[in-house]
Scaffold this active site. Structure first.
Site, PDB file in Angstrom:
ATOM      1  N   ASP A   1       0.848  -1.195   0.000  1.00 26.92           N
ATOM      2  CA  ASP A   1       0.000   0.000   0.000  1.00 26.92           C
ATOM      3  C   ASP A   1       0.884   1.246   0.000  1.00 26.92           C
ATOM      4  OD1 ASP A   1      -2.310   1.520   0.184  1.00 26.92           O
ATOM      5  OD2 ASP A   1      -2.412   1.373   2.366  1.00 26.92           O
TER       6      ASP A   1
ATOM      7  N   GLU B   1       2.516   5.068  -4.037  1.00 23.75           N
ATOM      8  CA  GLU B   1       2.464   6.025  -5.167  1.00 23.75           C
ATOM      9  C   GLU B   1       3.762   6.796  -5.327  1.00 23.75           C
ATOM     10  OE1 GLU B   1       0.216   5.723  -2.716  1.00 23.75           O
ATOM     11  OE2 GLU B   1      -1.041   4.410  -3.949  1.00 23.75           O
TER      12      GLU B   1
ATOM     13  N   ASP C   1      -9.079   3.708  -1.857  1.00 26.43           N
ATOM     14  CA  ASP C   1     -10.068   4.139  -0.867  1.00 26.43           C
ATOM     15  C   ASP C   1     -11.326   4.681  -1.525  1.00 26.43           C
ATOM     16  OD1 ASP C   1      -8.086   3.354   0.760  1.00 26.43           O
ATOM     17  OD2 ASP C   1      -7.504   5.350   1.432  1.00 26.43           O
TER      18      ASP C   1
END
Ligand code: GLC
Length: 815
Positions: free
Chosen positions: A400, A403, A491
């Site tokens: 996770d 980015e 999300d």
């Protein structure tokens, strides 16, 4: 988008080479055009010298050049042409201004490029003609309409929760399908793939500013654009994924249901969850441990108080058929007392700012350092750090925040954390993906960060457990992320609008090469109503990647959290997934072999149907099942578009002839699914998890109204032995002959995976009352037991023993 600082290029001269192509000297730069053996055409162009080809360094397959050689054209331009068994193309370059056309074997223009130009600040751009009616799908993880024509899309990975029109999101896949319109007059649609290989941020103006052109712009690195010929979407995806990579066959357990929450925060809580799942009979394979399992958010380390004996816990769970996936973010807590941080600093493995400092990045652990995953040695180090998790029995890794996410300031109120201001890493340097000691700015390779993180994870798991297929889940990614990880859409919010959006987003991801994709079932944030959870679970149970996940701020989101009625709906939905597992598993084998997605838009399966082109709230699950989820609050009916052919409702056997629109009833308990006439769908009886032996290991559902040929693929579902040939293949063929004789043929099983004789059942749907049922041409008794057949709810069920030999089962209709 009038941008005067772009100078439009003209051609000054050309020379043969590189292999399969031509080098072009332009007013303000260089270009090279090559034709690959598969007929794809690549244009690389830059203001200075061409940058080295970074593709292989990020894990792409080597570009396979053809033998094309350039020739001069009458008007001062250059031509290239190639025709071979895997593909063909003809390219014409106009000199002034520079323009380039790609034609197929028959001479039709597939792509027409113009407007090549470079700006002084390092940007480059090129335009693609966008004829009226041309549709654009794909672009990876994108919100908005199904056909992206008229939008401006950006590719720059960032931590951004999903909203209906928001862009960009976590993953950037600068690839799209360009589809010419089919017409009611019978003109066929032609699909062409366009891939702008730009790890730096890029921008796609999809006929928004100029209705005749798609303008593509990169922030750095010049232009590296490949046109993949079709003519079918499947042909394009086969070629595109041959280059960027395909989804390897996942372990079977990873195709089961995953139950997650931020966070199941202690051994006791995880034990109670597992007990409850099994007690209630909710088919589930995997439990995810989100960030709170860690010791102060230090990656690779369990909290000694809340998880004192992870090895023991995981063994107990394994005995109940559960696997455990743990989250691993890239951010390494700045903690000089901790060996992982110390080693990363000592060996120079973290990204640094120009002046040499670690960037001031805050993530869950507070201040954190980011490993530079573009370097092979850093990936190897990171991969090896998974050893304690693997030794404790962790089955898969969830990557996770890659980015990468991060912020400059935050306020922590107990467990509650308010991140402020995203960190701007643009000053950060990072070693380049390829070659030399030069460092390149983070921004120039930003979109690769999450991909290389997941690559490190996958390679680490492969090295630590070479016999086991790894499972990695990633939030961020670039073209080819599927080689390393499944992807989920981050999300989301618990709204019907986002439920609907999830279907569209997963279809766009699917045609961008990401076969193994999903969205949080029930939605991540916000309040999930019982009805929403039911509807989300119905379709979520058929997502390629099916995980229920929710954030800690909201109410419980386990399948039983919404009362007994919803629990029963969830149980049935997940039960259907388990029954369809052999079919689903076969689809993943296809994805690995040919790049065919598991979820397919209707236009993918019916490219020449103008009505199918617009449908974005239905999908094909593989070639045989059409799914029409209910996506509106309060809806108890829905309209379904059935393309050409025969369609049979999976639950009640109602039979329809397409093309047509029908209205079906959809009470809360019902997910409308239709099988294509002539299909054979391999199934099995429901189990609680992938490792449980089903009472009926082989059930073949056969649907009348067409012919088909396919193959049932089976293997051990877990190890890498399938890569060495340990795979069983059973050819399956359905023939629906005139007069209603319906016949299923099983070919003799082939391949290096042995299957002991087993009971088998063939279920003929919508079969009516046959005059006779024949097994290997001999009439069968209507009786329970094997061999024999029974009639049940309009279906005919034939039982026999499957010993791997060729079989035929035939229904003779009543006169
Ligand atoms: C991010 C992820 C989410 C996860 C949370 C805590 O928001 O997208 O899935 O639960 O971080 O790790």
């Amino acid at each position: 988008m009038p941008e005067p600082e772009f100078r439009e290029e003209g051609l000054l001269g050309f020379a043969p080479g590189p292999e399969g192509g031509v080098s072009l000297r332009l007013d303000g730069g260089m270009a090279a055009v090559t034709i690959a053996r598969d007929g794809s055409v690549r244009l690389r162009a830059a203001a200075g010298a061409l940058p080295p080809d970074a593709g292989e360094a990020v894990g792409f397959a080597p570009f396979a050049p053809s033998t094309a050689e350039p020739f001069a054209l009458d008007d001062g331009g250059v031509g290239l042409s190639f025709s071979g068994p895997e593909g063909a193309a003809r390219v014409e370059v106009d000199p002034d201004p520079f323009a380039l056309r790609v034609r197929d074997r028959a001479g039709h223009v597939l792509a027409s490029l113009s407007g090549l130009g470079f700006a002084p600040d390092g940007r480059a751009r090129v335009a693609l003609a966008a004829p009226v009616g041309q549709r654009f799908h794909g672009f990876g993880e994108k919100t908005g309409p199904f056909d992206q024509r008229g939008r401006v899309l950006r590719m720059r990975n960032r931590d951004q929760h999903v909203r209906p029109e928001i862009d960009p999101l976590y993953a950037s896949i600068p690839f799209f399908l360009s589809l010419s319109p089919p017409t009611p007059l019978g003109d066929e649609s032609v699909a062409t793939g366009v891939f702008l290989d730009a790890p730096a941020p890029s921008r796609f103006d999809l006929a928004a500013s100029d209705r005749t052109r798609v303008v593509m712009e990169t922030a750095a690195g010049g232009i590296d654009l490949t046109i993949f010929p079709g003519p079918r979407p499947a042909d394009v995806l086969r070629r595109f994924t041959a280059r960027v990579g395909r989804t390897p066959v996942p372990p079977l357990w990873a195709l089961g249901h995953h139950q997650s929450r931020w966070s199941y925060g202690s051994e006791a809580e995880v034990r109670a969850l597992a007990r409850e799942i099994r007690r209630r009979g909710i088919p589930t394979d995997v439990i995810h441990l989100d960030i709170d399992y860690m010791d102060g958010f230090r990656v690779f380390r369990f909290d000694p108080r809340r998880f004192p004996q992870p090895g023991r816990l995981l063994r107990e769970l394994a005995a109940q058929g559960f696997r455990v996936v743990t989250i691993i973010d890239p951010g390494v807590k700045v903690d000089p007392e901790w060996d992982v941080f110390r080693e990363g600093v000592a060996r120079g493995f973290f990204c640094r700012e120009r002046a040499g400092a670690l960037p001031a990045l805050r993530v869950w652990p507070g201040d954190a350092a980011l490993p530079d995953f573009n370097r092979a040695e850093v990936r190897a180090w990171w991969g090896g750090l998974h050893r304690p998790l693997v030794e404790a029995g962790v089955a898969g890794i969830w990557n996770d925040m890659n980015e990468p996410a991060g912020w400059t300031k935050d306020v922590r109120l107990g467990r509650f954390l308010l991140p402020f201001r995203p960190q701007d890493l643009s000053r950060t340097e990072q070693a380049p993906a390829i070659g030399g000691d030069a460092r390149v700015p983070h921004e120039h390779v930003r979109n690769l960060y999450g991909q290389q993180h997941s690559r490190a994870t996958r390679e680490g798991l492969e090295a630590l457990r070479p016999e086991q297929r790894p499972f990695v889940l990633s939030r961020s990614g670039y073209a080819g992320i599927q080689r390393h990880a499944a992807l989920w859409t981050g999300d989301t919010w618990s709204t019907f609008a986002q439920l609907r959006l999830s279907v569209r987003m997963l279809l766009q991801l699917s045609v961008s090469g990401v076969a193994f994709c999903g969205a949080d079932i029930g939605g991540f944030a916000g309040i999930c109503s019982p009805e929403l959870f039911a509807r989300w679970m119905q379709i979520g149970a058929l997502y390629p990647f099916a995980r229920t996940h929710a954030m800690w701020l909201k109410g419980r989101q386990e399948p039983w959290s919404f009362g007994p009625r919803i629990e029963a709906i969830a149980r049935a939905a997940l039960g259907l997934r388990m029954r369809l597992m052999p079919y689903l598993y076969g689809l993943f084998h296809e994805a690995a072999a040919s790049g065919e997605p598991v979820w397919r838009p209707l236009f993918y399966a019916f490219p020449d149907d103008p009505d199918a082109a617009r449908i974005d709230d239905q999908l094909m699950l593989g070639p045989s099942l059409l799914v029409a989820p209910v996506l509106d609050r309060g809806a108890r009916r829905r309209e379904v578009y059935l393309p050409e052919g025969t369609w049979i409702a999976l639950d009640d056997g109602a039979r329809y002839a397409g093309p047509r629109r029908i209205e079906v009833s959809a009470p809360l308990e019902r997910l409308p699914i239709f099988a294509r006439g002539g299909a054979v769908v391999p199934m099995r009886s429901a189990v609680q998890h992938a490792g449980e032996a089903p009472a009926e290991p082989l059930v073949l559902a056969v649907f009348p109204g067409g012919d088909s040929a396919g193959v049932l693929i089976e293997d051990d579902g877990e190890t890498t032995a399938h890569l060495r040939g340990a795979m069983a293949r059973t050819p399956l063929r359905v023939r629906d002959r005139a007069g209603g004789r319906l016949r299923l043929e099983l070919g003799a099983r082939e391949g290096g995976f042995a299957i002991a004789p087993r009971p088998a059942r063939v279920v003929f749907h919508a079969a009516g009352r046959p005059r006779a049922v024949l097994l290997d041409a001999l009439p069968l008794e209507e009786a329970a037991g094997a061999p024999g057949y029974e009639r049940r709810d309009g279906r005919v069920e034939v039982r026999f023993e499957d010993d791997g030999g060729a079989r035929s089962i035939e229904l003779e209709p009543a006169p």
